[in-house]
Design a protein around this motif. Structure first.
Motif, PDB file in Angstrom:
ATOM      1  N   VAL A 167       0.556   3.954  -1.655  1.00 19.42           N
ATOM      2  CA  VAL A 167      -0.170   5.218  -1.795  1.00 19.42           C
ATOM      3  C   VAL A 167      -0.631   5.749  -0.439  1.00 19.42           C
ATOM      4  O   VAL A 167      -0.403   6.894  -0.090  1.00 19.42           O
ATOM      5  CB  VAL A 167      -1.371   5.056  -2.754  1.00 19.42           C
ATOM      6  CG1 VAL A 167      -2.195   6.331  -2.825  1.00 19.42           C
ATOM      7  CG2 VAL A 167      -0.879   4.680  -4.147  1.00 19.42           C
ATOM      8  N   HIS A 168      -1.335   4.917   0.340  1.00 20.01           N
ATOM      9  CA  HIS A 168      -1.888   5.393   1.612  1.00 20.01           C
ATOM     10  C   HIS A 168      -1.130   4.890   2.833  1.00 20.01           C
ATOM     11  O   HIS A 168      -1.243   5.472   3.913  1.00 20.01           O
ATOM     12  CB  HIS A 168      -3.360   4.979   1.749  1.00 20.01           C
ATOM     13  CG  HIS A 168      -4.258   5.543   0.684  1.00 20.01           C
ATOM     14  ND1 HIS A 168      -4.387   6.892   0.466  1.00 20.01           N
ATOM     15  CD2 HIS A 168      -5.061   4.937  -0.215  1.00 20.01           C
ATOM     16  CE1 HIS A 168      -5.244   7.095  -0.530  1.00 20.01           C
ATOM     17  NE2 HIS A 168      -5.667   5.928  -0.958  1.00 20.01           N
ATOM     18  N   LYS A 196      -1.463 -10.273  -4.969  1.00 22.97           N
ATOM     19  CA  LYS A 196      -1.950  -9.010  -5.549  1.00 22.97           C
ATOM     20  C   LYS A 196      -2.720  -8.231  -4.473  1.00 22.97           C
ATOM     21  O   LYS A 196      -3.662  -8.756  -3.889  1.00 22.97           O
ATOM     22  CB  LYS A 196      -2.822  -9.296  -6.762  1.00 22.97           C
ATOM     23  CG  LYS A 196      -2.013  -9.948  -7.901  1.00 22.97           C
ATOM     24  CD  LYS A 196      -2.722  -9.907  -9.231  1.00 22.97           C
ATOM     25  CE  LYS A 196      -3.928 -10.817  -9.269  1.00 22.97           C
ATOM     26  NZ  LYS A 196      -4.440 -10.971 -10.655  1.00 22.97           N
ATOM     27  N   PRO A 197      -2.301  -6.972  -4.207  1.00 23.70           N
ATOM     28  CA  PRO A 197      -2.927  -6.222  -3.119  1.00 23.70           C
ATOM     29  C   PRO A 197      -4.188  -5.474  -3.531  1.00 23.70           C
ATOM     30  O   PRO A 197      -4.296  -4.986  -4.655  1.00 23.70           O
ATOM     31  CB  PRO A 197      -1.836  -5.209  -2.735  1.00 23.70           C
ATOM     32  CG  PRO A 197      -1.094  -4.957  -4.007  1.00 23.70           C
ATOM     33  CD  PRO A 197      -1.163  -6.233  -4.809  1.00 23.70           C
ATOM     34  N   ILE A 198      -5.121  -5.382  -2.569  1.00 23.29           N
ATOM     35  CA  ILE A 198      -6.290  -4.530  -2.752  1.00 23.29           C
ATOM     36  C   ILE A 198      -6.376  -3.652  -1.509  1.00 23.29           C
ATOM     37  O   ILE A 198      -6.273  -4.161  -0.382  1.00 23.29           O
ATOM     38  CB  ILE A 198      -7.599  -5.350  -2.901  1.00 23.29           C
ATOM     39  CG1 ILE A 198      -7.472  -6.373  -4.039  1.00 23.29           C
ATOM     40  CG2 ILE A 198      -8.780  -4.426  -3.189  1.00 23.29           C
ATOM     41  CD1 ILE A 198      -7.236  -7.781  -3.595  1.00 23.29           C
ATOM     42  N   ASN A 199      -6.556  -2.352  -1.698  1.00 26.33           N
ATOM     43  CA  ASN A 199      -6.597  -1.391  -0.597  1.00 26.33           C
ATOM     44  C   ASN A 199      -7.908  -0.646  -0.524  1.00 26.33           C
ATOM     45  O   ASN A 199      -8.643  -0.588  -1.504  1.00 26.33           O
ATOM     46  CB  ASN A 199      -5.451  -0.386  -0.766  1.00 26.33           C
ATOM     47  CG  ASN A 199      -4.099  -1.049  -0.716  1.00 26.33           C
ATOM     48  OD1 ASN A 199      -3.786  -1.759   0.228  1.00 26.33           O
ATOM     49  ND2 ASN A 199      -3.305  -0.873  -1.757  1.00 26.33           N
ATOM     50  N   GLU A 200      -8.164  -0.057   0.647  1.00 22.92           N
ATOM     51  CA  GLU A 200      -9.389   0.686   0.977  1.00 22.92           C
ATOM     52  C   GLU A 200     -10.503  -0.311   1.317  1.00 22.92           C
ATOM     53  O   GLU A 200     -10.961  -1.077   0.464  1.00 22.92           O
ATOM     54  CB  GLU A 200      -9.858   1.585  -0.186  1.00 22.92           C
ATOM     55  CG  GLU A 200      -8.978   2.799  -0.379  1.00 22.92           C
ATOM     56  CD  GLU A 200      -8.915   3.674   0.861  1.00 22.92           C
ATOM     57  OE1 GLU A 200      -9.977   4.117   1.332  1.00 22.92           O
ATOM     58  OE2 GLU A 200      -7.802   3.930   1.358  1.00 22.92           O
ATOM     59  N   VAL A 247     -13.568  -0.968  -0.975  1.00 17.95           N
ATOM     60  CA  VAL A 247     -13.127  -1.542  -2.253  1.00 17.95           C
ATOM     61  C   VAL A 247     -12.802  -3.027  -2.030  1.00 17.95           C
ATOM     62  O   VAL A 247     -13.161  -3.888  -2.841  1.00 17.95           O
ATOM     63  CB  VAL A 247     -11.892  -0.787  -2.810  1.00 17.95           C
ATOM     64  CG1 VAL A 247     -11.334  -1.474  -4.062  1.00 17.95           C
ATOM     65  CG2 VAL A 247     -12.249   0.656  -3.148  1.00 17.95           C
ATOM     66  N   ASN A 249       0.837  -1.200   0.000  1.00 16.77           N
ATOM     67  CA  ASN A 249       0.000   0.000   0.000  1.00 16.77           C
ATOM     68  C   ASN A 249       0.870   1.248   0.000  1.00 16.77           C
ATOM     69  O   ASN A 249       0.870   2.014   0.964  1.00 16.77           O
ATOM     70  CB  ASN A 249      -0.958   0.012   1.200  1.00 16.77           C
ATOM     71  CG  ASN A 249      -2.042   1.074   1.064  1.00 16.77           C
ATOM     72  OD1 ASN A 249      -2.058   1.870   0.122  1.00 16.77           O
ATOM     73  ND2 ASN A 249      -2.960   1.104   2.022  1.00 16.77           N
ATOM     74  N   GLU A 303     -16.050  -5.113  -1.654  1.00 18.46           N
ATOM     75  CA  GLU A 303     -16.675  -5.367  -2.971  1.00 18.46           C
ATOM     76  C   GLU A 303     -15.868  -6.413  -3.742  1.00 18.46           C
ATOM     77  O   GLU A 303     -16.445  -7.269  -4.418  1.00 18.46           O
ATOM     78  CB  GLU A 303     -16.774  -4.074  -3.798  1.00 18.46           C
ATOM     79  CG  GLU A 303     -17.823  -3.100  -3.301  1.00 18.46           C
ATOM     80  CD  GLU A 303     -18.587  -2.383  -4.424  1.00 18.46           C
ATOM     81  OE1 GLU A 303     -18.949  -3.036  -5.429  1.00 18.46           O
ATOM     82  OE2 GLU A 303     -18.826  -1.168  -4.279  1.00 18.46           O
ATOM     83  N   TYR A 304     -14.560  -6.349  -3.637  1.00 19.83           N
ATOM     84  CA  TYR A 304     -13.710  -7.341  -4.312  1.00 19.83           C
ATOM     85  C   TYR A 304     -14.002  -8.748  -3.784  1.00 19.83           C
ATOM     86  O   TYR A 304     -14.170  -9.694  -4.547  1.00 19.83           O
ATOM     87  CB  TYR A 304     -12.225  -6.997  -4.103  1.00 19.83           C
ATOM     88  CG  TYR A 304     -11.312  -8.084  -4.623  1.00 19.83           C
ATOM     89  CD1 TYR A 304     -10.710  -9.001  -3.753  1.00 19.83           C
ATOM     90  CD2 TYR A 304     -11.085  -8.222  -5.989  1.00 19.83           C
ATOM     91  CE1 TYR A 304      -9.900 -10.021  -4.239  1.00 19.83           C
ATOM     92  CE2 TYR A 304     -10.272  -9.239  -6.483  1.00 19.83           C
ATOM     93  CZ  TYR A 304      -9.674 -10.131  -5.605  1.00 19.83           C
ATOM     94  OH  TYR A 304      -8.885 -11.141  -6.083  1.00 19.83           O
TER      95      TYR A 304
END
Lengths: 221, 223
Positions: free
Chosen positions: B51-52, B63-67, B70, B49, B73-74
């Motif tokens: 960005v934040h 594979k990362p998912i952030n927030e 989000v 992460n 929903e993923y």
């Protein structure tokens, strides 16, 4: 054949948020009734359709309101799912599109506002942060023509509308965005080659006039 | 079924992390919880992460998912099983609207109404919290925001059910009570009693202790 009255958009011509919805509707070839709003004197219809935030844009479909521009764009993509997809179908790619559109929402308006609403050191700090955010987006874009890859999509829609405010922000802030973010500008111009974008984004000088007027009304020097 | 490698970078006291844990539990996804020290951020956190630099981060097959919203929903889209969001596009738009409303209007106002020494700031933020809660009170038509069963908005609102009661007790405030928002209060009790939710909540006492310590330090610094 869709009845024009089935889709209505309450909007302000200068709103970069409203422009997102207009681009999405244009991409899908959806006919709609556009009702210009006076944000300084809000209509009963706007207050009835968006009682929570009292803001534009509000998309109204078959009488039911959808508020928040990115939510409206996703709604449009899901209802008119037979043409011009705006989001990728792969869940991971979709999550990345949502993440970056969310980043745009969290950062770009507020940072641009720091430039047009503040003075002196605060404005200088705002300019720096605004450019840094655009450069981060440039890095994310990389060598791709659009944020989603070969096709114009959700992230492009969420971001390109701010381009119409650049002239205003540059003039007030006395700086050049293109000299710091040339890739960003060439991406924006690429988006403008699309009819949906060029027919939606307003004249930059008109936006500047609008912003100067808004500042006066808000009591910002 | 291909080998699934699922990691959740998080902290124990975060309502944002909790949202993701609830979603993973609902889908029956096995995962590794990797506790983070936010005062001393790990290379893994900064890599996934950049960005934040925040939690939660879901890492699925590297594979990362952030927030958090989000990520939820993923999770709903990547794994089969119970749907978290409604299937109807209009209901989905409403669910997203109210989840975003909670993100924008509740968290910061709650925090600022508690962790401040400026009484004017406290009063302003209490008023904002109450305004937000009134909108949610009016929006609650069934047992849950999702209807008969809890869904996306209920999960997004977990901080209201579990964290707000702790914070208001610490600061001696009446943010959410049976008297001021009866439907929302009843919702919070129903939600917290669901086994899936109970299993995902952090232990109350240590979290309470951390917030109380923080509150007391703030008051002490004002003297």
């Amino acid at each position: 054949m869709e009845n024009n009255n089935e889709v209505v958009l309450l909007d302000l011509w200068a709103s970069m948020f409203g422009m997102r919805v207009r681009i999405a509707l244009a991409e899908k070839g959806i006919k709609y009734e556009y009702i210009e709003q006076d944000i300084w004197n809000k209509s009963d219809l706007l207050l009835q359709m968006n009682p929570v935030q009292k803001k534009v844009p509000v998309l109204i479909h078959k009488g039911k309101p959808i508020c928040e521009s990115l939510i409206a764009v996703q709604y449009i993509d899901e209802v008119w799912n037979d043409r011009s997809p705006l989001l990728p179908s792969d869940p991971y790619a979709k999550s990345q599109a949502r993440f970056w559109a969310d980043y745009v929402d969290k950062k770009i308006y507020d940072l641009a506002k720091k430039v047009w609403a503040r003075k002196g050191e605060e404005q200088e700090a705002g300019k720096k942060e605004f450019i840094e955010a655009l450069q981060l987006l440039e890095a994310e874009l990389g060598d791709k023509p659009f944020f989603g890859g070969d096709k114009f999509g959700f992230v492009d829609i969420s971001l390109v509308t701010f381009y119409s405010w650049f002239y205003a922000v540059e003039t007030i802030g006395n700086f050049s965005i293109e000299s710091e973010c040339p890739k960003f500008i060439s991406w924006a111009k690429r988006c403008l080659q699309k009819e949906s974008v060029s027919s939606t984004l307003p004249n930059s000088e008109r936006v500047y006039e609008f912003l100067l007027d808004a500042k006066k009304r808000l009591g910002i020097e | 079924m291909a080998q699934e490698d699922v990691k959740l970078l998080g902290t124990l006291g975060s309502p944002f992390v909790c949202r993701v844990q609830i979603a993973l539990k609902l889908k029956g996804v096995e995962y590794e919880f990797v506790a983070q020290d936010l005062q001393n951020k790990s290379e893994e956190l900064l890599k996934y992460n950049p960005v934040h630099k925040k939690v939660p981060v879901l890492v699925h097959n590297e594979k990362p998912i952030n927030e958090s919203l989000v990520i939820v929903e993923y999770i709903d889209e990547a794994w089969k099983g119970k749907s978290i969001l409604p299937t109807d596009p209009y209901q989905r738009a409403l669910a997203r609207f109210w989840a975003k409303f909670i993100d924008d209007k509740v968290f910061l106002a709650v925090w600022k109404s508690v962790f401040t020494i400026d009484e004017n700031e406290r009063e302003t933020n209490i008023k904002e919290v109450h305004e937000a809660f009134q909108f949610l009170e009016d929006e609650l038509k069934g047992k849950f925001f999702g209807g008969e069963e809890f869904g996306f908005v209920d999960i997004a609102a977990v901080n209201i059910a579990f964290w707000v009661p702790m914070l208001q007790e610490i600061a001696g405030l009446q943010l959410l009570t049976n008297e001021n928002f009866p439907k929302l209060y009843k919702w919070s009790q129903e939600f917290l009693s669901k086994p899936t939710i109970k299993e995902c909540l952090p232990p109350r006492d240590p979290i309470f202790g951390i917030f109380k310590g923080r509150y007391e330090s703030l008051l002490a610094s004002a003297k």
